[in-house]
Design a protein around this motif. Structure first.
Motif, PDB file in Angstrom:
ATOM      1  N   SER A  61       4.081  19.636  -0.704  1.00 30.60           N
ATOM      2  CA  SER A  61       2.763  19.084  -0.394  1.00 30.60           C
ATOM      3  C   SER A  61       2.855  18.181   0.816  1.00 30.60           C
ATOM      4  O   SER A  61       3.932  17.671   1.170  1.00 30.60           O
ATOM      5  CB  SER A  61       2.203  18.289  -1.582  1.00 30.60           C
ATOM      6  N   ARG A  62       1.693  17.998   1.458  1.00 28.29           N
ATOM      7  CA  ARG A  62       1.587  17.103   2.598  1.00 28.29           C
ATOM      8  C   ARG A  62       0.973  15.778   2.139  1.00 28.29           C
ATOM      9  O   ARG A  62      -0.013  15.761   1.407  1.00 28.29           O
ATOM     10  CB  ARG A  62       0.711  17.720   3.692  1.00 28.29           C
ATOM     11  N   ILE A  63       1.574  14.691   2.561  1.00 25.02           N
ATOM     12  CA  ILE A  63       1.134  13.356   2.169  1.00 25.02           C
ATOM     13  C   ILE A  63       0.595  12.638   3.405  1.00 25.02           C
ATOM     14  O   ILE A  63       1.282  12.564   4.438  1.00 25.02           O
ATOM     15  CB  ILE A  63       2.295  12.545   1.565  1.00 25.02           C
ATOM     16  N   MET A  64      -0.626  12.125   3.311  1.00 24.62           N
ATOM     17  CA  MET A  64      -1.214  11.369   4.419  1.00 24.62           C
ATOM     18  C   MET A  64      -0.758   9.914   4.331  1.00 24.62           C
ATOM     19  O   MET A  64      -0.931   9.264   3.292  1.00 24.62           O
ATOM     20  CB  MET A  64      -2.737  11.465   4.379  1.00 24.62           C
ATOM     21  N   LEU A  65      -0.185   9.415   5.405  1.00 21.76           N
ATOM     22  CA  LEU A  65       0.328   8.044   5.391  1.00 21.76           C
ATOM     23  C   LEU A  65      -0.765   7.025   5.111  1.00 21.76           C
ATOM     24  O   LEU A  65      -0.566   6.070   4.352  1.00 21.76           O
ATOM     25  CB  LEU A  65       0.989   7.731   6.736  1.00 21.76           C
ATOM     26  N   ALA A  66      -1.938   7.224   5.719  1.00 20.18           N
ATOM     27  CA  ALA A  66      -3.012   6.250   5.532  1.00 20.18           C
ATOM     28  C   ALA A  66      -3.445   6.184   4.073  1.00 20.18           C
ATOM     29  O   ALA A  66      -3.698   5.102   3.539  1.00 20.18           O
ATOM     30  CB  ALA A  66      -4.203   6.605   6.429  1.00 20.18           C
ATOM     31  N   LYS A  67      -3.535   7.342   3.419  1.00 20.69           N
ATOM     32  CA  LYS A  67      -3.936   7.349   2.011  1.00 20.69           C
ATOM     33  C   LYS A  67      -2.847   6.718   1.147  1.00 20.69           C
ATOM     34  O   LYS A  67      -3.146   5.934   0.235  1.00 20.69           O
ATOM     35  CB  LYS A  67      -4.220   8.772   1.543  1.00 20.69           C
ATOM     36  N   LEU A  68      -1.577   7.062   1.406  1.00 23.76           N
ATOM     37  CA  LEU A  68      -0.488   6.490   0.616  1.00 23.76           C
ATOM     38  C   LEU A  68      -0.459   4.974   0.770  1.00 23.76           C
ATOM     39  O   LEU A  68      -0.272   4.234  -0.210  1.00 23.76           O
ATOM     40  CB  LEU A  68       0.843   7.100   1.044  1.00 23.76           C
ATOM     41  N   ASP A  69      -0.671   4.493   1.999  1.00 26.53           N
ATOM     42  CA  ASP A  69      -0.715   3.050   2.219  1.00 26.53           C
ATOM     43  C   ASP A  69      -1.858   2.420   1.429  1.00 26.53           C
ATOM     44  O   ASP A  69      -1.698   1.351   0.818  1.00 26.53           O
ATOM     45  CB  ASP A  69      -0.884   2.766   3.712  1.00 26.53           C
ATOM     46  N   ARG A  70      -3.013   3.106   1.407  1.00 24.76           N
ATOM     47  CA  ARG A  70      -4.169   2.564   0.706  1.00 24.76           C
ATOM     48  C   ARG A  70      -3.922   2.490  -0.803  1.00 24.76           C
ATOM     49  O   ARG A  70      -4.256   1.483  -1.452  1.00 24.76           O
ATOM     50  CB  ARG A  70      -5.406   3.416   1.002  1.00 24.76           C
ATOM     51  N   VAL A  71      -3.329   3.544  -1.377  1.00 27.73           N
ATOM     52  CA  VAL A  71      -3.164   3.547  -2.828  1.00 27.73           C
ATOM     53  C   VAL A  71      -2.105   2.544  -3.274  1.00 27.73           C
ATOM     54  O   VAL A  71      -2.253   1.922  -4.333  1.00 27.73           O
ATOM     55  CB  VAL A  71      -2.852   4.969  -3.354  1.00 27.73           C
ATOM     56  N   VAL A  72      -1.052   2.357  -2.473  1.00 25.71           N
ATOM     57  CA  VAL A  72      -0.055   1.366  -2.897  1.00 25.71           C
ATOM     58  C   VAL A  72      -0.603  -0.051  -2.745  1.00 25.71           C
ATOM     59  O   VAL A  72      -0.249  -0.944  -3.520  1.00 25.71           O
ATOM     60  CB  VAL A  72       1.293   1.538  -2.149  1.00 25.71           C
ATOM     61  N   ARG A  73      -1.489  -0.254  -1.757  1.00 27.35           N
ATOM     62  CA  ARG A  73      -2.135  -1.564  -1.649  1.00 27.35           C
ATOM     63  C   ARG A  73      -2.983  -1.842  -2.885  1.00 27.35           C
ATOM     64  O   ARG A  73      -2.996  -2.951  -3.424  1.00 27.35           O
ATOM     65  CB  ARG A  73      -3.025  -1.614  -0.407  1.00 27.35           C
ATOM     66  N   GLN A  75      -2.623  -0.514  -5.887  1.00 22.46           N
ATOM     67  CA  GLN A  75      -1.852  -0.593  -7.130  1.00 22.46           C
ATOM     68  C   GLN A  75      -0.867  -1.761  -7.154  1.00 22.46           C
ATOM     69  O   GLN A  75      -0.590  -2.311  -8.223  1.00 22.46           O
ATOM     70  CB  GLN A  75      -1.090   0.720  -7.349  1.00 22.46           C
ATOM     71  N   ALA A  76      -0.331  -2.098  -5.982  1.00 19.40           N
ATOM     72  CA  ALA A  76       0.727  -3.112  -5.959  1.00 19.40           C
ATOM     73  C   ALA A  76       0.344  -4.372  -5.217  1.00 19.40           C
ATOM     74  O   ALA A  76       1.049  -5.383  -5.315  1.00 19.40           O
ATOM     75  CB  ALA A  76       1.997  -2.518  -5.332  1.00 19.40           C
ATOM     76  N   GLY A  77      -0.751  -4.321  -4.437  1.00 14.46           N
ATOM     77  CA  GLY A  77      -1.101  -5.479  -3.627  1.00 14.46           C
ATOM     78  C   GLY A  77      -0.184  -5.659  -2.435  1.00 14.46           C
ATOM     79  O   GLY A  77      -0.167  -6.718  -1.812  1.00 14.46           O
ATOM     80  N   LEU A  78       0.599  -4.632  -2.100  1.00 19.48           N
ATOM     81  CA  LEU A  78       1.527  -4.660  -0.965  1.00 19.48           C
ATOM     82  C   LEU A  78       1.261  -3.451  -0.091  1.00 19.48           C
ATOM     83  O   LEU A  78       0.898  -2.378  -0.593  1.00 19.48           O
ATOM     84  CB  LEU A  78       2.984  -4.617  -1.444  1.00 19.48           C
ATOM     85  N   ASP A  79       1.436  -3.601   1.214  1.00 13.96           N
ATOM     86  CA  ASP A  79       1.277  -2.434   2.069  1.00 13.96           C
ATOM     87  C   ASP A  79       2.506  -1.541   1.963  1.00 13.96           C
ATOM     88  O   ASP A  79       3.526  -1.901   1.354  1.00 13.96           O
ATOM     89  CB  ASP A  79       0.987  -2.837   3.518  1.00 13.96           C
ATOM     90  N   LEU A  80       2.423  -0.363   2.535  1.00 19.12           N
ATOM     91  CA  LEU A  80       3.496   0.623   2.385  1.00 19.12           C
ATOM     92  C   LEU A  80       4.831   0.128   2.947  1.00 19.12           C
ATOM     93  O   LEU A  80       5.877   0.295   2.288  1.00 19.12           O
ATOM     94  CB  LEU A  80       3.076   1.941   3.033  1.00 19.12           C
ATOM     95  N   PRO A  81       4.888  -0.475   4.142  1.00 14.57           N
ATOM     96  CA  PRO A  81       6.185  -0.965   4.630  1.00 14.57           C
ATOM     97  C   PRO A  81       6.844  -1.972   3.682  1.00 14.57           C
ATOM     98  O   PRO A  81       8.066  -1.945   3.486  1.00 14.57           O
ATOM     99  CB  PRO A  81       5.832  -1.604   5.984  1.00 14.57           C
ATOM    100  N   ARG A  82       6.048  -2.852   3.065  1.00 13.42           N
ATOM    101  CA  ARG A  82       6.643  -3.838   2.153  1.00 13.42           C
ATOM    102  C   ARG A  82       7.121  -3.174   0.859  1.00 13.42           C
ATOM    103  O   ARG A  82       8.126  -3.582   0.268  1.00 13.42           O
ATOM    104  CB  ARG A  82       5.632  -4.939   1.845  1.00 13.42           C
TER     105      ARG A  82
END
Length: 414
Positions: A61-73, A75-82
């Motif tokens: 599957s293809r994963i969009m970085l912007a969406k992954l960053d949004r969902v981890v923010r 769920q975790a309150g942290l951006d993807l790099p953190r």
């Protein structure tokens, strides 16, 4: 989440490929807006799907970085790099310079900033894509980015909101370039790429997908082809357009209104407190015309096209009272709920009691009713309706209750 909680929640082997792919994409000098992840087994597929918030398929599957960053923010309150730093024990390395896109003089970034779009969630991945894959010559980039930003500023790019109003694609084009947004053009391509990122959908691959994405952004691709069927609208204007519609009623002819019609119509269409009936199937409107019943009626003819929603919005803004009837099936209830919540259209013979009466009449007349198929939806205006429909498991098409609808229209009992 604290870093320890991130590792405990997302540090399993099933998610290793997801996080490694995300890090590789973020650290890549090419800075792609998406990356691939292998899903070789059900455990991996389920784990990645749970994090990403979308059911993925086995294989790849293809994963969009912007969406992954949004969902981890979320769920975790942290951006993807953190999140990646917590999981891997090292920060995400900044990619090396790749050209004008990393400088303050980037004309595309400046164009977005001029319209307040530079901090939109989709802006950064769109800029990376534009420089890497946009196929815009460097000399043409300032002008192309300025036009794209101006068009994007006029679009509805909020994925959580349905458009409140509509504009023709031709009206978005520059006066001296009326075809600049037509399919196949560079401006259309780069604008739709930003729209796809904003709405978290795949870039459109054909004409139908492009039209759907334009409409999702509040744009109609053709102001004359799409239309909404109307009958006996009591227009208040004395202008030539209003007279032409009124004359059609006098000739017992319905009126098909296009976006072009609404664009040239007077600002006010009907008087406040005018009762407007809204039906789902043309058979209701046809029967009203044939019976000489001149109650104002708007027919959606199934899922409403943008022009129908625009007409309802304008009627509602005039202070009209909208009353909707449709099929007693799950799509009909979904449409009724949407019109009820977004356009203030009250139910018209769409209660649990009305559904029960239709069932009883069909049983008395030994009439066959189709099975109710599809996924159930709610009926917030009458919660008992959805429950009763699930229990009875029969659909009642609008034509089945046509006599009662015509009686309401004749008696103006809406």
């Amino acid at each position: 989440m604290a870093e320890a909680e991130v590792r405990e929640t997302w540090g399993g082997p099933e998610l290793r490929g997801l996080w490694e792919g995300a890090r590789e994409a973020l650290e890549s000098p090419k800075r792609p807006d998406r990356f691939g992840v292998a899903l070789p087994d059900e455990a991996t597929r389920a784990a990645v799907s749970a994090v990403y918030g979308r059911a993925l398929h086995l294989g790849h599957s293809r994963i969009m970085l912007a969406k992954l960053d949004r969902v981890v923010r979320e769920q975790a309150g942290l951006d993807l790099p953190r999140v990646l730093e917590a999981l891997h024990g090292r920060p995400v390395a900044e990619p090396g310079p790749t050209g004008a896109e990393t400088t303050a003089a980037d004309p595309a970034l400046a164009a977005l900033a001029a319209h307040g779009l530079d901090r939109a969630p989709w802006a950064e991945p769109w800029l990376r894509w534009l420089h890497q894959y946009g196929r815009i010559a460097e000399a043409e980039l300032p002008a192309a980015a300025a036009r794209a930003a101006a068009v994007l500023a006029a679009l509805d790019l909020d994925p959580a909101r349905t458009p409140a109003s509509w504009v023709s694609r031709a009206d978005l084009a520059a006066p001296d370039a009326p075809h600049e947004l037509d399919d196949g053009g560079a401006l259309s391509r780069i604008v739709l790429r930003a729209a796809a990122l904003a709405h978290d959908v795949d870039p459109p691959g054909n004409a139908r997908e492009r039209q759907a994405l334009w409409e999702r952004c509040g744009v109609v691709v053709d102001a004359v082809a799409g239309s909404v069927l109307t009958w006996a609208l009591p227009l208040t204007g004395a202008d030539a357009w209003s007279r032409s519609i009124t004359e059609r009623t006098a000739l017992a002819l319905p009126a098909q209104l296009s976006h072009r019609d609404l664009a040239v119509a007077p600002e006010r269409l009907v008087a406040p407190d005018t009762a407007i009936a809204v039906c789902e199937t043309p058979r209701v409107l046809e029967a009203a015309v044939r019976a000489g019943i001149r109650h104002p009626l708007v027919c959606l003819a199934g899922p409403p096209p943008p022009v129908a929603l625009e007409l309802l919005r304008r009627l509602r803004a005039d202070g009209a009272r909208l009353r909707y009837h449709g099929d007693f099936d799950w799509p009909g209830l979904a449409l009724a709920g949407s019109l009820w919540s977004e356009h203030g259209a009250g139910p018209w013979r769409m209660s649990a009691a009305d559904y029960r009466e239709a069932l009883d009449r069909a049983a008395r007349d030994r009439a066959d009713l189709p099975n109710l198929v599809g996924s159930p939806v709610g009926s917030p205006w009458d919660p008992q309706l959805a429950d009763l429909m699930s229990t009875a498991a029969r659909a009642v098409e609008e034509e089945t209750v046509l006599p009662a609808l015509l009686a309401d229209l004749r008696d103006r009992a809406l």
